[in-house]
Design a protein around this motif. Structure first.
Motif, PDB file in Angstrom:
ATOM      1  N   HIS A 132     -78.492  81.309  49.068  1.00 20.56           N
ATOM      2  CA  HIS A 132     -77.877  82.621  48.898  1.00 20.56           C
ATOM      3  C   HIS A 132     -77.569  83.234  50.270  1.00 20.56           C
ATOM      4  O   HIS A 132     -78.459  83.400  51.097  1.00 20.56           O
ATOM      5  N   LEU A 133     -76.294  83.583  50.463  1.00 20.39           N
ATOM      6  CA  LEU A 133     -75.847  84.161  51.730  1.00 20.39           C
ATOM      7  C   LEU A 133     -75.433  85.615  51.503  1.00 20.39           C
ATOM      8  O   LEU A 133     -74.585  85.902  50.649  1.00 20.39           O
TER       9      LEU A 133
ATOM     10  N   VAL B 143     -76.652  87.762  57.193  1.00 22.79           N
ATOM     11  CA  VAL B 143     -75.920  87.623  58.447  1.00 22.79           C
ATOM     12  C   VAL B 143     -74.935  88.779  58.569  1.00 22.79           C
ATOM     13  O   VAL B 143     -74.443  89.313  57.563  1.00 22.79           O
ATOM     14  N   GLU B 144     -74.660  89.172  59.796  1.00 24.09           N
ATOM     15  CA  GLU B 144     -73.728  90.261  60.050  1.00 24.09           C
ATOM     16  C   GLU B 144     -72.304  89.748  60.062  1.00 24.09           C
ATOM     17  O   GLU B 144     -72.018  88.640  60.544  1.00 24.09           O
TER      18      GLU B 144
ATOM     19  N   THR C 282     -68.203  79.940  60.780  1.00 20.48           N
ATOM     20  CA  THR C 282     -67.966  80.748  61.981  1.00 20.48           C
ATOM     21  C   THR C 282     -67.222  82.020  61.590  1.00 20.48           C
ATOM     22  O   THR C 282     -66.422  82.041  60.638  1.00 20.48           O
ATOM     23  N   LYS C 283     -67.482  83.104  62.323  1.00 25.50           N
ATOM     24  CA  LYS C 283     -66.843  84.394  62.066  1.00 25.50           C
ATOM     25  C   LYS C 283     -66.922  84.745  60.584  1.00 25.50           C
ATOM     26  O   LYS C 283     -65.908  84.827  59.877  1.00 25.50           O
ATOM     27  N   VAL C 284     -68.148  84.940  60.141  1.00 21.07           N
ATOM     28  CA  VAL C 284     -68.414  85.191  58.727  1.00 21.07           C
ATOM     29  C   VAL C 284     -67.647  86.414  58.244  1.00 21.07           C
ATOM     30  O   VAL C 284     -67.582  87.452  58.912  1.00 21.07           O
TER      31      VAL C 284
END
Length: 262
Positions: A209-210, A133-134, A183-185
């Protein structure tokens, strides 16, 4: 006195005829499954085999029987339909948990009795193992679970219970999943998250895994495409305009011997 006796005899004869010619649908047939007269839950085990025997009680003649698994009819042999009927459930699995088997009287399907299978099994976990994810966007980690009895669920990170930050983490749990929304990674969210399922039978865990990547610069695609088209058309028009000059150069460069007069 004789007339009263005669009248009483006629009434008794009439009542006897009424009883003899009562429609079969008015008889009080009762169904049992494995000797029980009420619908019930049958406790069983993974991999085991269960036989369900339905029988008609208080019948005055042959009665046909039907079996249903959930909403679908069970295919029975002709000799396994009259007055008593049995179905066998083999190699019982997790998918059989909560399944209802119903035996019905063929001529009157309102007369029925049901058995619900109860199959205990440890948690089964599934979900998307890897997500990228960005930074600054939102992501959801969904841990799907099947368990009987229902498992207690918890999110862990780095071997410790995940500390939830207000307006950043949100956890939702149903009987079928445990979901973590972020939210807002941030870059600090990068890492491995573990879904724990606690059951009296067994405790299971699954890792998610992120990967958080840098925020990409937004490049306007449309202007680039438009500029490319303009350059291409300009080149095409330039070649067309110079075509006459190119052709003249080619003609001048030809061998003069070819123009010798006859």
């Amino acid at each position: 006195m004789a007339q009263k006796s005669s009248g009483l005899m006629r009434m008794c004869s009439f009542l006897l005829l009424v009883i003899l010619f009562l429609p079969r649908g008015m008889t009080s047939s009762v169904l049992t499954v494995n000797g029980k007269t009420e619908s019930h839950v049958l406790n069983t085990q993974l991999g085991s085999e269960e036989s369900l025997k339905c029988a008609v009680q208080n019948h005055t003649g042959d009665e046909g029987l039907l079996w249903f698994r959930e909403g679908g009819a069970v295919d029975l042999k002709s000799e396994n339909k009259i007055n008593s009927s049995a179905v066998c459930v083999t190699a019982i699995s997790e998918d059989d948990n909560g399944v209802t088997f119903t035996c019905k009287l063929q001529r009157d399907q309102s007369v029925s009795i049901s058995v619900v299978l109860n199959v205990p099994f440890p948690p089964l976990l599934s979900g998307n193992d890897y997500q990228t994810v960005e930074e600054g966007s939102a992501v959801k980690l969904v841990c799907n679970v099947k368990s009987n009895p229902q498992a207690q669920m918890m999110w862990y990170r780095n071997s410790s219970i995940l500390t939830l930050e207000k307006n950043h983490h949100q956890v939702q749990q149903t009987s079928e999943s445990l979901q973590l929304s972020i939210t807002k990674v941030k870059k600090s969210d990068n890492g491995t998250y573990s879904c724990f399922a606690y059951s009296p039978l067994e405790t299971k865990t699954k890792d998610f895994h992120l990967f958080v990547k840098d925020r990409g610069s937004s490049v306007p695609i449309e202007p680039i495409i438009a500029a490319t088209v303009v350059v291409f058309l300009t080149l095409c028009f330039g070649l067309i305009a110079r075509r006459q000059r190119i052709m003249k150069c080619c003609i001048k460069g030809e061998d003069p011997q070819r123009e010798t007069a006859l």
